[in-house]
Scaffold this active site. Structure first.
Site, PDB file in Angstrom:
ATOM      1  N   HIS A 140       6.579  38.369  32.072  1.00  0.00           N
ATOM      2  CA  HIS A 140       7.340  37.603  30.808  1.00  0.00           C
ATOM      3  C   HIS A 140       7.482  36.235  31.442  1.00  0.00           C
ATOM      4  O   HIS A 140       7.287  35.260  30.598  1.00  0.00           O
ATOM      5  CB  HIS A 140       8.641  38.278  30.781  1.00  0.00           C
ATOM      6  CG  HIS A 140       9.156  37.962  29.344  1.00  0.00           C
ATOM      7  ND1 HIS A 140       9.833  38.964  28.651  1.00  0.00           N
ATOM      8  CD2 HIS A 140       9.239  36.950  28.505  1.00  0.00           C
ATOM      9  CE1 HIS A 140      10.191  38.391  27.593  1.00  0.00           C
ATOM     10  NE2 HIS A 140       9.873  37.353  27.345  1.00  0.00           N
ATOM     11  N   ASP A 172       4.473  42.759  19.388  1.00  0.00           N
ATOM     12  CA  ASP A 172       4.877  42.204  20.550  1.00  0.00           C
ATOM     13  C   ASP A 172       6.122  42.604  21.006  1.00  0.00           C
ATOM     14  O   ASP A 172       7.221  42.045  20.392  1.00  0.00           O
ATOM     15  CB  ASP A 172       4.545  40.626  20.541  1.00  0.00           C
ATOM     16  CG  ASP A 172       4.798  39.881  21.781  1.00  0.00           C
ATOM     17  OD1 ASP A 172       3.722  39.732  22.531  1.00  0.00           O
ATOM     18  OD2 ASP A 172       5.907  39.492  22.203  1.00  0.00           O
ATOM     19  N   TYR A 221      14.127  42.640  25.369  1.00  0.00           N
ATOM     20  CA  TYR A 221      14.451  42.512  24.163  1.00  0.00           C
ATOM     21  C   TYR A 221      15.591  43.709  23.747  1.00  0.00           C
ATOM     22  O   TYR A 221      16.362  43.535  22.576  1.00  0.00           O
ATOM     23  CB  TYR A 221      13.181  42.632  23.095  1.00  0.00           C
ATOM     24  CG  TYR A 221      12.462  41.549  23.282  1.00  0.00           C
ATOM     25  CD1 TYR A 221      12.599  40.433  23.853  1.00  0.00           C
ATOM     26  CD2 TYR A 221      11.259  41.707  22.650  1.00  0.00           C
ATOM     27  CE1 TYR A 221      11.710  39.336  24.162  1.00  0.00           C
ATOM     28  CE2 TYR A 221      10.196  40.546  22.680  1.00  0.00           C
ATOM     29  CZ  TYR A 221      10.525  39.564  23.401  1.00  0.00           C
ATOM     30  OH  TYR A 221       9.342  38.525  23.437  1.00  0.00           O
ATOM     31  N   LYS A 270       6.176  43.681  28.224  1.00  0.00           N
ATOM     32  CA  LYS A 270       6.293  42.551  29.403  1.00  0.00           C
ATOM     33  C   LYS A 270       7.478  43.133  30.410  1.00  0.00           C
ATOM     34  O   LYS A 270       8.542  43.766  30.050  1.00  0.00           O
ATOM     35  CB  LYS A 270       6.931  41.420  28.906  1.00  0.00           C
ATOM     36  CG  LYS A 270       6.047  40.775  27.583  1.00  0.00           C
ATOM     37  CD  LYS A 270       6.780  39.617  26.986  1.00  0.00           C
ATOM     38  CE  LYS A 270       5.950  39.264  25.686  1.00  0.00           C
ATOM     39  NZ  LYS A 270       6.497  40.054  24.756  1.00  0.00           N
TER      40      LYS A 270
END
Length: 321
Positions: free
Chosen positions: A111, A48, A53, A80
């Site tokens: 997201h 994921d 990130y 996302k």
């Protein structure tokens, strides 16, 4: 030994246990990328990811190594679109595909349902001066772009994240391609029963983040009232019977509930026992009932940094005010 799967409407199978890749402002991109390699070595096939990130390029290098020995169809990769790209979804997806070194994503999510965003590493008091309340019309414009990704063959499935029943109902009514997955915070002390049942009734697969109570979450997501799932008596009792860490019980509980947990860890000593437990262990009906009664309504990821001017508090984000 294989990992259980969840079957989506077109017959695709999503591994029912994934590895999260959010380093929580604590772990480097290299550490996360190495964890992906090591997790694959012990049997993980579901990863994921997300553009925000900040580690998709590094994770992509690890996925590239995996694809030398594992067929692409046997690896599930989610990404996302971040809040500041709601009006440029296709460009965001193309960037993630480039960073991850892939031709397509198995799943792409919105997201958060707001275009509000924050700078990296901010504290809980930070606010986006341009933040706005949720708008269904604006969200559907974003969703139309998500649908185009499917039409272009860049993603196989699309879904939502951090939504509520109130927000999801009109999306399901109007979407040409309905969301097949919704990612939500889910752990024994925060069970979101109404939303969870709505997802099941709507044939949307629940994917649960923070399944063990997110012990590595950023400081901005911590408050004095937070509780610790792995110290709950019902969780601990099941762990003692099975001879596993309480975190493993949290993951088992979620899978038996019908969700797909995506725990994050960079340590093999943590993520391997979770996988082995999913393959070999099971909670009793009595243990499932006891953990079900442990719900404390303790939301850990409150999202304060996304609040808009004039909002009361974080509950406004979740339609709880």
């Amino acid at each position: 030994m294989s990992v259980p799967t969840k079957t989506l409407p077109n017959g695709d199978r999503m591994p029912a246990l994934g590895l999260g890749t959010f380093g929580s402002d604590k772990y480097s991109s290299t550490e996360v990328a190495n964890a992906v390699l090591e997790a694959a070595d012990v049997g993980y096939r579901h990863f994921d990811c997300a553009s925000v990130y900040g580690n998709e390029w590094e994770v992509g290098r690890s996925i590239g190594i995996l694809l030398r020995r594992i067929d692409r169809k046997d690896i599930w990769v989610t990404s996302k679109v971040w809040n500041d790209m709601h009006d440029r979804v296709e460009a965001s997806c193309e960037k993630s595909l480039s960073d991850l070194g892939l031709d397509y994503l198995d799943l792409y999510l919105v997201h958060w349902p707001f275009p509000n965003h924050h700078a990296p590493g901010v504290n809980v008091s930070a606010r986006d001066p341009n933040a706005v309340p949720y708008s269904h019309d604006r969200y559907m414009r974003t969703w139309a772009q998500m649908e185009r990704l499917v039409e272009r063959g860049l993603v196989r499935h699309i879904g939502t994240s951090n939504m509520t029943v109130r927000k999801l109902k009109p999306v399901l009514q109007e979407a040409s391609i309905k969301p097949e997955v919704n990612e939500l915070e889910l752990h024994p002390h925060f069970q979101q029963r109404e939303l969870f049942q709505f997802l099941l009734d709507s044939h949307i697969v629940p994917v649960g983040y923070s399944p063990i109570g997110s012990p590595s979450r950023p400081e901005r997501d911590r408050t004095p009232d937070d509780t610790v799932d792995t110290e709950d008596p019902a969780v601990v009792a099941a762990a003692v019977r099975l001879g596993v860490h309480p975190a493993v019980v949290c993951v088992l509980w979620q899978i038996q509930l019908g969700s797909v947990p995506i725990p994050f860890s960079v340590k093999r000593s943590q993520f391997e026992p979770m996988l082995r437990a999913v393959q070999t262990l099971r909670l009793t009906d009595e243990e499932m009932l006891a953990i079900g009664k442990a719900d404390r309504g303790c939301r850990l990821v409150k999202g304060q940094v996304f609040l808009w001017p004039g909002a009361n508090d974080w509950r406004d984000l979740w339609d709880e005010s």
